[in-house]
Scaffold this active site. Sequence first.
Site, PDB file in Angstrom:
ATOM      1  N   HIS A  10       0.810  -1.283  -0.020  1.00 54.61           N
ATOM      2  CA  HIS A  10      -0.088   0.085   0.013  1.00 54.61           C
ATOM      3  C   HIS A  10       0.893   1.226   0.084  1.00 54.61           C
ATOM      4  CE1 HIS A  10      -3.718   2.290   1.915  1.00 54.61           C
ATOM      5  NE2 HIS A  10      -3.037   3.019   1.283  1.00 54.61           N
ATOM      6  N   GLU A 193     -10.884   3.348   6.298  1.00 52.86           N
ATOM      7  CA  GLU A 193      -9.899   4.411   6.617  1.00 52.86           C
ATOM      8  C   GLU A 193     -10.602   5.487   7.674  1.00 52.86           C
ATOM      9  OE1 GLU A 193      -7.960   6.576   3.652  1.00 52.86           O
ATOM     10  OE2 GLU A 193      -6.110   7.118   5.090  1.00 52.86           O
TER      11      GLU A 193
END
Length: 331
Positions: A10, A193
């Site tokens: 990521h 998130e």
Amino acid sequence: MDRLPVVELHLHIEGTLEPGLIFVLAERNGVELPYADLAELERQYEFGDLQSFLDLYYANMAVLRTERDFTDLARAYLARAAAAGVRHAEIMFDPQAHVSRGVPLETCVNGLASALGESEEEFGVSTVLIAAFLRDEPAEDALEVLEQLLAMNAPITGIGLDSAEVGHPPRDFVALYDRAREAGLECVAHAGEEGPPEYIREALDLLQVARIDHGIRCLEDEELVERLVAEQVPLTVCPLSNVRLRAVDTLARHPLPRMLGRGLNVSVNSDDPAYFGGYIDENFRQLTELFGFTDEQLAALAVNSVRSAFITEERRRGLFAEIDEWRRGRS
Ligand code: ADE
Ligand code: ZN
């Protein structure tokens, strides 16, 4: 071998644009920056949430104009990543953020591909390129850019979904992901998130993603956690990012140890290291200092990222062997 061999799953290449390189590229391209000097730019790196970071992240991209700029950006990351122990990196880029500024898709793709193509030989880091689409822009625009990437035979392995999360649910991007899958691409998406656990479910059920980027808010939903554990869905967690964007208060309160304790398939990643105070090695260093991770736990985190990477089984075996060798060298 002293450094833990790691895989980065990521990472946004635009998030590796260091303040120093911003000034070099601005000078080279005749781009006027709204900051008198480096110190004034660095004072902007104080974020209250995801959006306040994204505002600076997109503004700074103004200095990326030529193929060489994208090559230099990627080479700088790969050199830094190699020093951090990264052996394989799955690198996202935001094509829409460049096309919308008048930078041709070819400029950005060819520039990145040039650096990535030499990476194994030059830095010992294998790579994969992932085109990430902006969820706060119309889904039709994303589909159009995906079609252009496919038409130009861009060397991408997969697609992702990023930018401002809340109010932009995965369900809006079903057609994009259907098309990507039809084209044989791997699928990942940011979810959980800042957004709710429901977005993680949607990414799995509607977009059929192989990995969730972040996913930390899954802990608010016990049923979802049980599913993620049972299916061993990879969650690419970015601890320093979560602290700097205030998704969590402090690193000491980061949910990573709880996530590991629940048996979730979590990995450690750097997201946008030029903005969040450190590359993947610094994420591991601070986690180890705070939580006292043992070599076994560090190796388990590295193993999770290898398990979850888009690589051949031969490469996977090679990386497992490197982690094993590191562990043996430590005991
Ligand atoms: N784009 C770059 N970094 C991001 C992040 N952490 N979340 C969403 N979009 C992003
Ligand atoms: Zn991200």
